[in-house]
Design a protein around this motif. Structure first.
Motif, mmCIF file in Angstrom:
data_model
loop_
_atom_site.group_PDB
_atom_site.id
_atom_site.type_symbol
_atom_site.label_atom_id
_atom_site.label_comp_id
_atom_site.label_asym_id
_atom_site.label_seq_id
_atom_site.Cartn_x
_atom_site.Cartn_y
_atom_site.Cartn_z
ATOM 1 N N ALA A 18 -9.688 9.998 1.765
ATOM 2 C CA ALA A 18 -9.569 8.814 2.614
ATOM 3 C C ALA A 18 -10.266 7.601 2.002
ATOM 4 C CB ALA A 18 -10.140 9.096 3.997
ATOM 5 N N HIS A 19 -11.170 7.836 1.058
ATOM 6 C CA HIS A 19 -11.922 6.746 0.438
ATOM 7 C C HIS A 19 -11.822 6.790 -1.085
ATOM 8 C CE1 HIS A 19 -13.765 7.162 4.453
ATOM 9 N NE2 HIS A 19 -13.665 5.839 4.411
ATOM 10 N N SER A 20 -10.783 7.427 -1.598
ATOM 11 C CA SER A 20 -10.556 7.548 -3.040
ATOM 12 C C SER A 20 -9.105 7.206 -3.338
ATOM 13 C CB SER A 20 -10.828 8.990 -3.503
ATOM 14 O OG SER A 20 -12.151 9.381 -3.207
ATOM 15 N N SER A 21 -8.818 6.962 -4.604
ATOM 16 C CA SER A 21 -7.420 6.743 -4.992
ATOM 17 C C SER A 21 -7.177 7.266 -6.400
ATOM 18 C CB SER A 21 -7.032 5.260 -4.909
ATOM 19 O OG SER A 21 -7.675 4.518 -5.916
ATOM 20 N N ILE A 22 -5.959 7.748 -6.580
ATOM 21 C CA ILE A 22 -5.451 8.131 -7.895
ATOM 22 C C ILE A 22 -4.215 7.284 -8.114
ATOM 23 C CG2 ILE A 22 -4.472 9.965 -9.304
ATOM 24 C CD1 ILE A 22 -6.180 11.954 -7.693
ATOM 25 N N ALA A 23 -4.283 6.401 -9.100
ATOM 26 C CA ALA A 23 -3.222 5.423 -9.318
ATOM 27 C C ALA A 23 -2.703 5.503 -10.743
ATOM 28 C CB ALA A 23 -3.745 4.018 -9.037
ATOM 29 N N PHE A 24 -1.537 4.894 -10.959
ATOM 30 C CA PHE A 24 -0.957 4.833 -12.300
ATOM 31 C C PHE A 24 -0.363 3.454 -12.516
ATOM 32 C CE2 PHE A 24 2.272 6.421 -9.431
ATOM 33 C CZ PHE A 24 3.389 5.664 -9.741
ATOM 34 N N VAL A 25 -0.276 3.074 -13.787
ATOM 35 C CA VAL A 25 0.314 1.804 -14.185
ATOM 36 C C VAL A 25 1.186 2.069 -15.399
ATOM 37 C CG1 VAL A 25 -0.108 -0.571 -14.938
ATOM 38 C CG2 VAL A 25 -1.767 0.574 -13.436
ATOM 39 N N ALA A 26 2.453 1.633 -15.333
ATOM 40 C CA ALA A 26 3.377 1.751 -16.463
ATOM 41 C C ALA A 26 4.115 0.428 -16.624
ATOM 42 C CB ALA A 26 4.369 2.889 -16.231
ATOM 43 N N ARG A 27 4.534 0.147 -17.823
ATOM 44 C CA ARG A 27 5.314 -1.069 -18.078
ATOM 45 C C ARG A 27 6.777 -0.815 -17.746
ATOM 46 N NH1 ARG A 27 3.348 -5.933 -18.993
ATOM 47 N NH2 ARG A 27 1.297 -5.826 -19.898
ATOM 48 N N HIS A 28 7.399 -1.797 -17.102
ATOM 49 C CA HIS A 28 8.813 -1.753 -16.757
ATOM 50 C C HIS A 28 9.536 -2.812 -17.578
ATOM 51 C CE1 HIS A 28 12.369 -2.895 -14.314
ATOM 52 N NE2 HIS A 28 12.476 -1.580 -14.225
ATOM 53 N N ALA A 29 10.541 -2.384 -18.345
ATOM 54 C CA ALA A 29 11.351 -3.274 -19.175
ATOM 55 C C ALA A 29 10.500 -4.050 -20.175
ATOM 56 C CB ALA A 29 12.183 -4.223 -18.312
ATOM 57 N N GLY A 30 9.294 -3.563 -20.451
ATOM 58 C CA GLY A 30 8.432 -4.200 -21.421
ATOM 59 C C GLY A 30 7.829 -5.512 -20.965
ATOM 60 N N ILE A 31 8.081 -5.917 -19.715
ATOM 61 C CA ILE A 31 7.618 -7.237 -19.296
ATOM 62 C C ILE A 31 6.746 -7.237 -18.048
ATOM 63 C CG2 ILE A 31 9.543 -8.473 -20.365
ATOM 64 C CD1 ILE A 31 10.844 -8.584 -17.563
ATOM 65 N N ALA A 32 6.764 -6.177 -17.281
ATOM 66 C CA ALA A 32 5.997 -6.164 -16.033
ATOM 67 C C ALA A 32 5.313 -4.817 -15.871
ATOM 68 C CB ALA A 32 6.919 -6.420 -14.841
ATOM 69 N N LYS A 33 4.207 -4.821 -15.148
ATOM 70 C CA LYS A 33 3.517 -3.577 -14.840
ATOM 71 C C LYS A 33 3.939 -3.100 -13.455
ATOM 72 C CE LYS A 33 -0.639 -4.488 -17.523
ATOM 73 N NZ LYS A 33 -2.091 -4.746 -17.445
ATOM 74 N N VAL A 34 4.298 -1.831 -13.373
ATOM 75 C CA VAL A 34 4.580 -1.197 -12.092
ATOM 76 C C VAL A 34 3.386 -0.314 -11.768
ATOM 77 C CG1 VAL A 34 6.040 0.477 -10.888
ATOM 78 C CG2 VAL A 34 7.076 -1.254 -12.374
ATOM 79 N N GLY A 87 1.458 2.356 -8.934
ATOM 80 C CA GLY A 87 1.711 3.298 -7.861
ATOM 81 C C GLY A 87 0.505 4.179 -7.631
ATOM 82 N N THR A 88 0.593 4.986 -6.596
ATOM 83 C CA THR A 88 -0.489 5.902 -6.258
ATOM 84 C C THR A 88 0.087 7.259 -5.888
ATOM 85 O OG1 THR A 88 -0.427 5.232 -3.938
ATOM 86 C CG2 THR A 88 -1.992 4.072 -5.367
ATOM 87 N N PHE A 89 -0.773 8.230 -5.885
ATOM 88 C CA PHE A 89 -0.482 9.531 -5.287
ATOM 89 C C PHE A 89 -1.288 9.563 -3.995
ATOM 90 C CE2 PHE A 89 0.390 10.236 -9.763
ATOM 91 C CZ PHE A 89 1.622 10.857 -9.705
ATOM 92 N N GLU A 90 -0.612 9.788 -2.881
ATOM 93 C CA GLU A 90 -1.247 9.676 -1.569
ATOM 94 C C GLU A 90 -1.934 10.961 -1.112
ATOM 95 O OE1 GLU A 90 -1.277 6.656 0.022
ATOM 96 O OE2 GLU A 90 -0.254 5.888 -1.756
ATOM 97 N N SER A 91 -1.603 12.108 -1.715
ATOM 98 C CA SER A 91 -2.165 13.377 -1.273
ATOM 99 C C SER A 91 -2.774 14.113 -2.467
ATOM 100 C CB SER A 91 -1.079 14.228 -0.605
ATOM 101 O OG SER A 91 -1.609 15.455 -0.160
ATOM 102 N N PHE A 92 -4.068 14.385 -2.377
ATOM 103 C CA PHE A 92 -4.778 15.088 -3.446
ATOM 104 C C PHE A 92 -6.067 15.663 -2.868
ATOM 105 C CE2 PHE A 92 -5.591 10.547 -3.590
ATOM 106 C CZ PHE A 92 -6.971 10.477 -3.476
#
Length: 186
Positions: free
Chosen positions: A16-32, A34-39
């Motif tokens: 409830a007070h932690s996060s596991i997130a990821f960042v990837a490049r989309h089309a080489g120009i933008a960062k997408v 996201g998170t995993f909500e259950s862990f």
């Protein structure tokens, strides 16, 4: 505040007070992002002798959230995580080193789609506090960058400009709040 070398005991991850997130490049120009909500996870910490520490984190892959339902569906499909066959991502810490006053490196085995690879995660100890409910909490912030191809996540699309739709490099980001277990033996 306890120093990193003074931490000792069993701690459970507080989702409830932690996060596991990821960042990837989309089309080489933008960062997408996201998170995993259950862990869930735990750490047995011995700050005086970090080599005696242990760590396990398990992520429910179907809980992926990139703020786009269509993308999330594709990420859950056999093109990417194939959650029907591989419902969890796990990280097992195998080696712990204090590298500075508030810095620790954790080497471990990351398993995605039944492929296990060694990964090093650098963490910064953010300190400890007693919450209003009497829980002893500690916090860490960490990150690492992995190659998704190393784990069999190779789906992509070539762009007419010559690049690819999804970067191979994915940054994993961790914000951790963990609660000390009062009655856990050490």
């Amino acid at each position: 505040m306890l120093a990193l070398t003074e931490l000792d005991g069993m701690y459970h991850l507080d989702p409830a007070h932690s996060s596991i997130a990821f960042v990837a490049r989309h089309a080489g120009i933008a960062k997408v992002r996201g998170t995993f909500e259950s862990f869930h996870g735990w750490a047995l910490i011995d700050g005086a002798q970090p080599e005696h520490s242990a760590l396990l984190v398990s992520v429910k892959v179907s809980s992926i959230n990139s703020r786009d339902a269509n993308r999330d569906g594709h990420l859950r499909s056999p093109d990417f995580f194939d959650v029907a066959r591989f419902p969890a991502i796990t990280f097992v810490g195998t080696d712990f080193r204090i590298t500075g006053e508030n810095l620790v490196e954790v080497d471990g085995d990351l398993t995605v789609r039944d492929v296990t690879r060694p990964v090093r995660v650098s963490f910064e100890y953010e300190g400890g506090a007693k919450d209003p409910f009497g829980n002893e909490r500690i916090g860490f912030t960490g990150s690492t960058t992995i190659s998704r191809a190393d784990f069999g996540l190779t789906w992509n699309a070539v762009l007419e400009t010559g690049g690819v739709l999804v970067s191979d490099a994915v940054k994993l980001e961790f914000e951790v709040s963990a609660i000390k277990q009062a009655d856990a033996p050490h």
